[in-house]
Structures are given as structure tokens and as C-alpha cells.
Design a protein around this motif. Structure first.
Motif, PDB file in Angstrom:
ATOM      1  N   LYS A   1       0.838  -1.211   0.000  1.00  0.00           N
ATOM      2  CA  LYS A   1       0.000   0.000   0.000  1.00  0.00           C
ATOM      3  C   LYS A   1       0.869   1.256   0.000  1.00  0.00           C
ATOM      4  O   LYS A   1       0.588   2.215  -0.721  1.00  0.00           O
TER       5      LYS A   1
ATOM      6  N   LYS B   1       1.770   6.409  -7.119  1.00  0.00           N
ATOM      7  CA  LYS B   1       0.672   7.286  -7.549  1.00  0.00           C
ATOM      8  C   LYS B   1       1.021   8.756  -7.376  1.00  0.00           C
ATOM      9  O   LYS B   1       0.590   9.594  -8.157  1.00  0.00           O
TER      10      LYS B   1
ATOM     11  N   ASN C   1       4.016   1.553  -1.078  1.00  0.00           N
ATOM     12  CA  ASN C   1       4.652   1.675  -2.391  1.00  0.00           C
ATOM     13  C   ASN C   1       3.671   2.190  -3.435  1.00  0.00           C
ATOM     14  O   ASN C   1       4.031   2.989  -4.300  1.00  0.00           O
ATOM     15  N   GLU C   2       2.427   1.738  -3.345  1.00  0.00           N
ATOM     16  CA  GLU C   2       1.402   2.211  -4.285  1.00  0.00           C
ATOM     17  C   GLU C   2       1.172   3.713  -4.131  1.00  0.00           C
ATOM     18  O   GLU C   2       1.043   4.435  -5.123  1.00  0.00           O
ATOM     19  N   GLU C   3       1.149   4.194  -2.895  1.00  0.00           N
ATOM     20  CA  GLU C   3       1.011   5.637  -2.657  1.00  0.00           C
ATOM     21  C   GLU C   3       2.183   6.404  -3.256  1.00  0.00           C
ATOM     22  O   GLU C   3       2.005   7.457  -3.868  1.00  0.00           O
TER      23      GLU C   3
END
Length: 138
Positions: A29, A36, A31-33
Motif C-alpha cells: 500500500k 501514484k 509503495n502504491e502511494e
């Protein structure tokens, strides 16, 4: 500004203790932030395979086989981030789901940091090499 965020090894990572499903989920999560938000440029975890270090001194190179005594000197993983300031990098890092982990933040030099010594010819070479590396990764 680019920063390399270095995650230091600890006894567990060096012993091959794998992270929990919860930590992997939380890190995914995070890393995804980062992706993005356009912050994360790269990132990898290391393996606990046999390590070798090279020491350069007096024109000679020696190879030192691991394991090494101090895990604090080893890297367990890294990120490469693009942010506006060191303070922004620190703010992102405060959100990382780490416990009992040491992390180091190092600014990566940009071409303009080298001043007049970084001639137009050297800049051109740098740009050409970066383009070649990117092309090989595709």
C-alpha cells in the motif's frame, strides 16, 4: 531532487526471516502511494545470498567474502525517490510501515550540482548513457 532511501539490514532480514503478510500488505500500500504520487522511481529488496565486498586501495582490488559481522552495514533494500526537498522525503518515510528498522536518506547528485567541471561534453555523455540504459530496460 532525488534521494536514495536505504533500508538497513537487521538480524531477522539476515537470518532469512520473511516479513509477515500484514507487513507485505502495508508495504505494498505504501509503495502504491509513492508510485501514484510520482515519488517512487525504483525500489528493490535484497537477497540474503552469499555476499562479497570489493575493497579498492592503492591501485589494488581485494575481494572479501561474507557473511559480515555487522548487519548494520548491510542493505536490505532501497528506494529511489523524486521529491521537492529532503523534508518531503522525511515526511514520506515517516509513513513507511517499519518497526525496528534503520533507514538512511541520501541525496543523489544531479548534473547541475557539479558546476563548471561538468562540461557540455560530459553532460552529453551522461544523457547518452541514461538513454541507453532506459532503452535496454524496455
Amino acid at each position: 531532487m532525488r534521494f536514495m532511501v536505504i533500508v538497513k539490514a537487521n538480524k531477522d532480514s539476515e537470518a532469512g526471516v520473511m516479513p509477515t503478510k500484514e507487513l507485505l500488505t502495508d508495504m505494498g500500500k505504501f509503495n502504491e502511494e509513492l508510485v501514484k504520487a510520482g515519488v517512487m522511481l525504483a525500489g528493490e529488496d535484497s537477497t540474503r545470498a552469499r555476499r562479497r565486498a570489493c575493497k579498492f586501495s592503492g591501485g589494488k582490488t581485494s575481494v572479501i567474502d561474507g557473511p559480515f559481522a555487522e548487519t548494520k552495514e548491510l542493505v536490505a533494500g532501497y528506494w529511489m525517490w523524486q521529491v521537492k526537498s529532503k523534508e518531503e522525503a522525511i515526511e514520506w518515510l515517516k509513513r513507511a510501515p517499519f518497526e525496528d528498522t534503520e533507514v538512511e536518506i541520501r541525496q543523489v547528485f544531479e548534473a547541475e550540482d557539479f558546476g563548471d567541471e561538468f562540461t557540455p561534453e560530459l553532460r552529453e555523455q551522461e544523457e547518452r548513457l541514461r538513454a541507453e540504459m532506459e532503452a535496454k530496460q524496455k
